[in-house]
Scaffold this motif. Structure first.
Motif, PDB file in Angstrom:
ATOM      1  N   PRO A  66       0.813  -1.222   0.000  1.00 50.73           N
ATOM      2  CA  PRO A  66       0.000   0.000   0.000  1.00 50.73           C
ATOM      3  C   PRO A  66       0.845   1.270   0.000  1.00 50.73           C
ATOM      4  N   SER A  67       0.324   2.301  -0.631  1.00 47.51           N
ATOM      5  CA  SER A  67       0.937   3.631  -0.510  1.00 47.51           C
ATOM      6  C   SER A  67       0.286   4.287   0.702  1.00 47.51           C
ATOM      7  N   PRO A  68       1.076   4.859   1.597  1.00 48.71           N
ATOM      8  CA  PRO A  68       0.486   5.436   2.812  1.00 48.71           C
ATOM      9  C   PRO A  68      -0.078   6.831   2.571  1.00 48.71           C
ATOM     10  N   THR A  69      -1.035   6.906   1.649  1.00 46.40           N
ATOM     11  CA  THR A  69      -1.645   8.198   1.333  1.00 46.40           C
ATOM     12  C   THR A  69      -2.969   8.350   2.073  1.00 46.40           C
ATOM     13  N   GLY A  70      -3.289   7.396   2.917  1.00 49.32           N
ATOM     14  CA  GLY A  70      -4.509   7.445   3.707  1.00 49.32           C
ATOM     15  C   GLY A  70      -4.771   6.068   4.271  1.00 49.32           C
ATOM     16  N   PRO A  71      -5.808   5.938   5.093  1.00 49.38           N
ATOM     17  CA  PRO A  71      -6.116   4.626   5.673  1.00 49.38           C
ATOM     18  C   PRO A  71      -6.661   3.666   4.614  1.00 49.38           C
ATOM     19  N   LEU A  72      -6.752   2.403   4.932  1.00 48.47           N
ATOM     20  CA  LEU A  72      -7.342   1.428   4.010  1.00 48.47           C
ATOM     21  C   LEU A  72      -8.806   1.770   3.778  1.00 48.47           C
ATOM     22  N   HIS A  73      -9.244   1.640   2.528  1.00 51.65           N
ATOM     23  CA  HIS A  73     -10.663   1.789   2.206  1.00 51.65           C
ATOM     24  C   HIS A  73     -11.136   0.473   1.603  1.00 51.65           C
ATOM     25  N   ALA A  74     -12.395   0.429   1.214  1.00 50.28           N
ATOM     26  CA  ALA A  74     -12.956  -0.842   0.748  1.00 50.28           C
ATOM     27  C   ALA A  74     -12.135  -1.437  -0.399  1.00 50.28           C
ATOM     28  N   GLY A  75     -11.611  -0.578  -1.271  1.00 55.38           N
ATOM     29  CA  GLY A  75     -10.845  -1.067  -2.417  1.00 55.38           C
ATOM     30  C   GLY A  75      -9.507  -1.642  -2.017  1.00 55.38           C
ATOM     31  N   SER A  76      -8.796  -0.943  -1.130  1.00 56.91           N
ATOM     32  CA  SER A  76      -7.486  -1.477  -0.746  1.00 56.91           C
ATOM     33  C   SER A  76      -7.635  -2.715   0.128  1.00 56.91           C
ATOM     34  N   LEU A  77      -8.762  -2.823   0.866  1.00 59.30           N
ATOM     35  CA  LEU A  77      -8.964  -4.052   1.643  1.00 59.30           C
ATOM     36  C   LEU A  77      -9.162  -5.253   0.714  1.00 59.30           C
ATOM     37  N   VAL A  78      -9.822  -5.033  -0.422  1.00 62.17           N
ATOM     38  CA  VAL A  78      -9.980  -6.124  -1.395  1.00 62.17           C
ATOM     39  C   VAL A  78      -8.607  -6.614  -1.867  1.00 62.17           C
ATOM     40  N   ALA A  79      -7.704  -5.674  -2.144  1.00 60.83           N
ATOM     41  CA  ALA A  79      -6.353  -6.067  -2.581  1.00 60.83           C
ATOM     42  C   ALA A  79      -5.611  -6.782  -1.459  1.00 60.83           C
ATOM     43  N   ALA A  80      -5.757  -6.270  -0.241  1.00 56.80           N
ATOM     44  CA  ALA A  80      -5.073  -6.901   0.888  1.00 56.80           C
ATOM     45  C   ALA A  80      -5.610  -8.317   1.099  1.00 56.80           C
ATOM     46  N   LEU A  81      -6.938  -8.442   1.131  1.00 57.76           N
ATOM     47  CA  LEU A  81      -7.536  -9.752   1.405  1.00 57.76           C
ATOM     48  C   LEU A  81      -7.240 -10.739   0.281  1.00 57.76           C
ATOM     49  N   GLY A  82      -7.397 -10.300  -0.968  1.00 59.27           N
ATOM     50  CA  GLY A  82      -7.152 -11.204  -2.098  1.00 59.27           C
ATOM     51  C   GLY A  82      -5.722 -11.713  -2.117  1.00 59.27           C
ATOM     52  N   SER A  83      -4.773 -10.823  -1.874  1.00 62.48           N
ATOM     53  CA  SER A  83      -3.368 -11.262  -1.915  1.00 62.48           C
ATOM     54  C   SER A  83      -3.057 -12.141  -0.701  1.00 62.48           C
ATOM     55  N   TRP A  84      -3.659 -11.823   0.432  1.00 62.44           N
ATOM     56  CA  TRP A  84      -3.441 -12.635   1.647  1.00 62.44           C
ATOM     57  C   TRP A  84      -3.997 -14.053   1.456  1.00 62.44           C
ATOM     58  N   LEU A  85      -5.234 -14.139   0.931  1.00 65.58           N
ATOM     59  CA  LEU A  85      -5.863 -15.451   0.738  1.00 65.58           C
ATOM     60  C   LEU A  85      -5.083 -16.291  -0.267  1.00 65.58           C
ATOM     61  N   ASP A  86      -4.647 -15.652  -1.339  1.00 65.25           N
ATOM     62  CA  ASP A  86      -3.906 -16.403  -2.357  1.00 65.25           C
ATOM     63  C   ASP A  86      -2.600 -16.947  -1.764  1.00 65.25           C
ATOM     64  N   ALA A  87      -1.936 -16.114  -0.963  1.00 68.95           N
ATOM     65  CA  ALA A  87      -0.687 -16.559  -0.328  1.00 68.95           C
ATOM     66  C   ALA A  87      -0.966 -17.674   0.669  1.00 68.95           C
ATOM     67  N   ARG A  88      -1.962 -17.488   1.514  1.00 68.15           N
ATOM     68  CA  ARG A  88      -2.234 -18.489   2.560  1.00 68.15           C
ATOM     69  C   ARG A  88      -2.699 -19.804   1.957  1.00 68.15           C
ATOM     70  N   GLN A  89      -3.547 -19.731   0.933  1.00 66.09           N
ATOM     71  CA  GLN A  89      -4.017 -20.986   0.342  1.00 66.09           C
ATOM     72  C   GLN A  89      -2.856 -21.768  -0.279  1.00 66.09           C
ATOM     73  N   ASN A  90      -1.863 -21.042  -0.742  1.00 67.09           N
ATOM     74  CA  ASN A  90      -0.696 -21.690  -1.347  1.00 67.09           C
ATOM     75  C   ASN A  90       0.435 -21.897  -0.348  1.00 67.09           C
ATOM     76  N   HIS A  91       0.096 -21.786   0.928  1.00 60.83           N
ATOM     77  CA  HIS A  91       1.081 -21.975   2.011  1.00 60.83           C
ATOM     78  C   HIS A  91       2.312 -21.110   1.793  1.00 60.83           C
ATOM     79  N   GLY A  92       2.050 -19.924   1.278  1.00 62.60           N
ATOM     80  CA  GLY A  92       3.162 -19.028   0.986  1.00 62.60           C
ATOM     81  C   GLY A  92       3.346 -17.967   2.045  1.00 62.60           C
ATOM     82  N   GLU A  93       4.314 -17.110   1.793  1.00 62.64           N
ATOM     83  CA  GLU A  93       4.557 -15.986   2.696  1.00 62.64           C
ATOM     84  C   GLU A  93       3.874 -14.745   2.127  1.00 62.64           C
ATOM     85  N   TRP A  94       3.529 -13.852   3.022  1.00 66.40           N
ATOM     86  CA  TRP A  94       2.850 -12.617   2.622  1.00 66.40           C
ATOM     87  C   TRP A  94       3.566 -11.459   3.304  1.00 66.40           C
TER      88      TRP A  94
END
Ligand code: GLU
Ligand code: ZN
Length: 317
Positions: free
Chosen positions: A20-48
């Protein structure tokens, strides 16, 4: 003796990140990116990994980085390794630019936005508002050489990457399928360091993803248009190319992308119920169905269920 507690060891080196760019707090859009990348990493037993992209200091808001971290933790989106800040990586970017200079692939550019607009207009090229201007190559020398002596360089200048002719790049997006971009026609020689001395997102992201050994880039579709130039830069610098997956954008009621500029609201994470509510909205946007409603589950249980349900194929539909 196998470790029975961990029946699924990490798949061969999956390393993902949220940047994330620290230009403000997380909003609904950046949470989607955070969650999607987190889930993809976790499902693949990867690091995030978490990387704060504060390279463009004038746009950053003091304290936004800690607020983003607080919001992520409130949503149970924990990261591996210590977070990193791009502002601390200046030396890396400088070295990469010096290497590119040595390879005779960069040149100084003294154009202002206005002079580029004028040059384009003189050629009869109209650039629609809000769209990036394709650099017409005004400062590009016939032959690019190595620039050795800083004293001979103009005081106010940007560094641009010289693209080879006929550079149509193709790549597979794990959600969107085959993508292609003609870099000369759609982008032109792009800036790696701005006139004010700031290294650009394109250079910083490519160097950091390589330095951190990132194998999977999962991020919002607003960045899809940048991917081809980043892959080209990886090729020139001799880096390997990670996999890409671009997630659907959250649009506001006017059909515009949510961003801090449109004063998108920060997500609410003051208590577990609020965080779960935000997570559920983000998951729904990613196409995940039949998840626990969150009323009788903890965040950790909900995230586990979401990790099991996560499916790259459904997000594009
Ligand atoms: N820092 C970029 C942004 O917040 C994202 C970079 C990336 O994921 O490549 O838009
Ligand atoms: Zn120029």
């Amino acid at each position: 003796m196998p470790n029975l507690k961990n029946p699924s060891p990490p798949a061969d080196g999956y390393r993902g990140r949220f940047a994330p760019s620290p230009t403000g707090p997380l909003h609904a859009g950046s949470l989607v990116a955070a969650l999607g990348s987190w889930l993809d990493a976790r499902q693949n037993h990867g690091e995030w990994l978490l990387r704060i992209e504060d390279v463009d200091a004038p746009r950053c808001i003091p304290g936004a980085d800690t607020e983003i971290m607080r919001q992520l933790l409130a949503c149970g989106l924990t990261w591996d390794e210590e977070p990193t800040w791009q502002s601390e990586h200046q030396e890396r970017y400088k070295k990469a630019l010096e290497r590119l200079n040595g390879l005779q692939t960069v040149y100084p550019c003294t154009c202002s936005r206005q002079s580029i607009a004028n040059a384009l207009e003189a050629r009869g090229v109209a650039t629609p508002r809000n769209q990036e201007m394709v650099y017409p190559g005004s400062c590009r020398p016939q032959e690019i050489h190595v620039y050795e002596d800083e004293k001979t360089l103009p005081a106010e200048m940007a560094w641009r990457l010289a693209l080879p002719q006929d550079l149509t790049l193709q790549f597979e997006d794990l959600a969107l399928g085959t993508q292609s971009q003609d870099l000369n026609r759609e982008v032109g020689d792009f800036v790696l360091r701005r006139r004010d001395g700031v290294f650009t997102y394109q250079l910083a992201v490519v160097v950091d993803d390589a330095e951190q050994g990132i194998t999977h880039i999962v991020r919002g579709a607003d960045l899809l248009n940048n991917t081809a130039r980043q892959i080209h830069l990886q090729h020139v610098l001799g880096y390997s190319t990670p996999s890409y997956l671009h997630l659907p954008l959250v649009l506001d009621e006017h059909g515009e992308k949510l961003s801090k500029q449109t004063l998108a609201n920060a997500i609410h994470t003051d208590n577990a119920q609020q965080s779960l509510q935000e997570l559920r909205k983000a998951a729904e946007h990613l196409g995940l169905r039949d998840l626990p409603d969150g009323k009788s589950t903890s965040i950790a249980e909900w995230l586990l269920a979401a990790t099991q349900t996560w499916d790259r194929k459904i997000i594009s539909s």
